[in-house]
Design a protein around this motif. Structure first.
Motif, PDB file in Angstrom:
ATOM      1  N   ALA A 103      90.025   1.859 102.136  1.00  0.00           N
ATOM      2  CA  ALA A 103      91.002   0.753 102.907  1.00  0.00           C
ATOM      3  C   ALA A 103      90.939  -0.738 102.082  1.00  0.00           C
ATOM      4  N   GLN A 104      92.122  -1.322 101.950  1.00  0.00           N
ATOM      5  CA  GLN A 104      92.065  -2.437 101.335  1.00  0.00           C
ATOM      6  C   GLN A 104      92.162  -3.577 102.398  1.00  0.00           C
ATOM      7  N   ALA A 105      91.133  -4.115 102.785  1.00  0.00           N
ATOM      8  CA  ALA A 105      91.029  -5.341 103.506  1.00  0.00           C
ATOM      9  C   ALA A 105      91.988  -6.509 103.771  1.00  0.00           C
ATOM     10  N   ASP A 106      92.272  -6.830 102.498  1.00  0.00           N
ATOM     11  CA  ASP A 106      93.413  -7.880 102.546  1.00  0.00           C
ATOM     12  C   ASP A 106      94.638  -7.488 103.101  1.00  0.00           C
ATOM     13  N   ALA A 107      95.175  -6.201 102.461  1.00  0.00           N
ATOM     14  CA  ALA A 107      96.421  -5.789 103.052  1.00  0.00           C
ATOM     15  C   ALA A 107      96.319  -5.513 104.739  1.00  0.00           C
ATOM     16  N   LEU A 108      95.148  -4.977 104.992  1.00  0.00           N
ATOM     17  CA  LEU A 108      95.245  -4.923 106.636  1.00  0.00           C
ATOM     18  C   LEU A 108      95.060  -6.103 107.322  1.00  0.00           C
ATOM     19  N   ARG A 109      94.512  -6.964 106.832  1.00  0.00           N
ATOM     20  CA  ARG A 109      94.369  -8.377 107.505  1.00  0.00           C
ATOM     21  C   ARG A 109      95.854  -8.762 107.369  1.00  0.00           C
ATOM     22  N   ALA A 110      96.741  -8.815 106.360  1.00  0.00           N
ATOM     23  CA  ALA A 110      97.907  -9.372 106.454  1.00  0.00           C
ATOM     24  C   ALA A 110      98.840  -8.755 107.352  1.00  0.00           C
ATOM     25  N   GLU A 111      98.783  -7.427 107.518  1.00  0.00           N
ATOM     26  CA  GLU A 111      99.659  -6.452 108.243  1.00  0.00           C
ATOM     27  C   GLU A 111      98.954  -6.239 109.707  1.00  0.00           C
ATOM     28  N   HIS A 112      97.905  -7.065 110.040  1.00  0.00           N
ATOM     29  CA  HIS A 112      97.286  -6.786 111.254  1.00  0.00           C
ATOM     30  C   HIS A 112      97.062  -5.286 111.663  1.00  0.00           C
TER      31      HIS A 112
END
Lengths: 163, 186
Positions: A103-112
């Motif tokens: 899982a890509q933490a940055d993308a997850l944060r950006a997309e909530h």
């Protein structure tokens, strides 16, 4: 009363014909299989039509409002075709939420998106948590739909593989 | 309706279009309909306010405020769901299993008010022939049925094919009599 009923029927015909005409003029991709915004725009136009049908606004206001929205939408669609940068500005870019099974933490944060959300997205594509390693990349596309790219050995076998 | 008022209708339409473009973009890809049934309702709510603004039925300031407040709530909600799994469980619920190891799971079906026919229809729509192929079928928080198949029911992958070919070659090599020892008396 029957006069008013007749007027409602007439206005329904006008609204229906106007929306059909504008949708044909602006192209099939206007609202179908579009982004979240295309979807919301379709809702707005539908709400505008029901005010017309029930006689809460004059037909001229409906037609002008509809024409303004459609014109702007078509202009922006052209802008997206002409400039990749403008396209990116308006629609954003697909988010890679999983790469090589991680899982890509940055993308997850950006997309909530929580870990649980990603698990659900992949489950809906038939891939449980224990098979994440078979995934080369999972993306959340601009229209909010998840897509999966499996790693080469995990792609479906095809007839050509027998040669 | 006079031309002046119609011009204002067009101006409000353009203004609110651009506002919604920015709002939806900032809310992100999970705004509309894909993650939970509630996201869909939020989109409907926003849409309902917008047409009132275009027609001038509400003063633009009031309409814009309503949109911004709903959008801010939605943003806060999705951020909290991201940060705190317990909050997400509270607002989105959890996946409900309705099919476990090929057998319909009555408690889950009752909870989601889903009949056996509806479960089987959902399977057929995903190209699955029968419940026996399924390891776990769950109603996800967006209301869609996710299906994880039994290992043996998964489609053949390239790696499976390669493994099968190698195994066959090995067996063939073993079965073939060794040319050196063949024909030699015991």
């Amino acid at each position: 009363v029957s006069g008013e009923l007749l007027r409602i029927a007439l206005r329904a015909v006008v609204a229906y014909a106007a929306m059909l005409g504008l949708l044909r003029l602006s192209g099939k991709r206007t609202v179908a299989q579009g982004t979240a915004f295309d979807f919301v725009l379709a809702l707005i136009v539908g709400d505008m039509a029901d005010d017309l049908i029930l006689g809460e606004v004059p037909a001229s206001a409906f037609l002008v409002g509809l024409a303004a929205l459609t014109t702007l939408h078509v202009l922006i669609a052209w802008g997206k075709v002409l400039s990749a940068r403008f396209d990116r500005l308006v629609d954003g870019a697909p988010a890679v939420v999983l790469r090589e099974g991680e899982a890509q933490a940055d993308a997850l944060r950006a997309e909530h998106l929580s870990q649980g959300d990603v698990e659900a997205l992949l489950r809906l594509r038939g891939v449980p948590r224990e098979r994440w390693s078979e995934v080369q990349a999972a993306r959340l596309e601009d229209d909010g739909m998840p897509t999966l790219e499996m790693s080469p050995p995990s792609r479906p076998a095809v007839r050509g593989d027998l040669d | 309706m006079d031309a002046h008022e119609l011009m204002w209708t067009a101006v409000r339409a353009v203004g609110v279009y651009l506002l919604m473009l920015v709002v939806i973009r900032l809310l992100g890809k999970r705004t509309v309909g894909n993650f939970s049934a509630f996201d869909l309702l939020v989109a409907l709510m926003l849409g309902e306010v917008v047409d009132e603004i275009i027609y001038g039925d509400v003063p633009p300031v009031q309409g814009v405020l309503a949109i911004l407040v709903v959008a801010a709530l939605q943003y806060g909600n999705s951020w909290l769901s991201y940060r705190h799994p317990r909050f997400a469980r509270l607002t989105e619920g959890e996946p409900t299993p309705v099919l476990i190891d090929g057998v319909l799971h009555e408690p889950g079906m009752r909870k989601e008010r889903m009949s056996a026919d509806e479960v089987l229809t959902a399977l057929r729509l995903q190209g699955i022939h029968g419940p026996e192929d399924v390891k776990l079928g769950q109603v996800e928080t967006d209301g869609l049925l996710s299906i994880v198949k039994q290992d043996w029911a998964e489609p053949l992958q390239k790696r499976d094919l390669l493994r099968a070919i190698h195994a066959r070659e090995r067996d063939a090599a073993r079965a073939e009599p060794d040319p050196v020892t063949a024909g030699r008396p015991e």
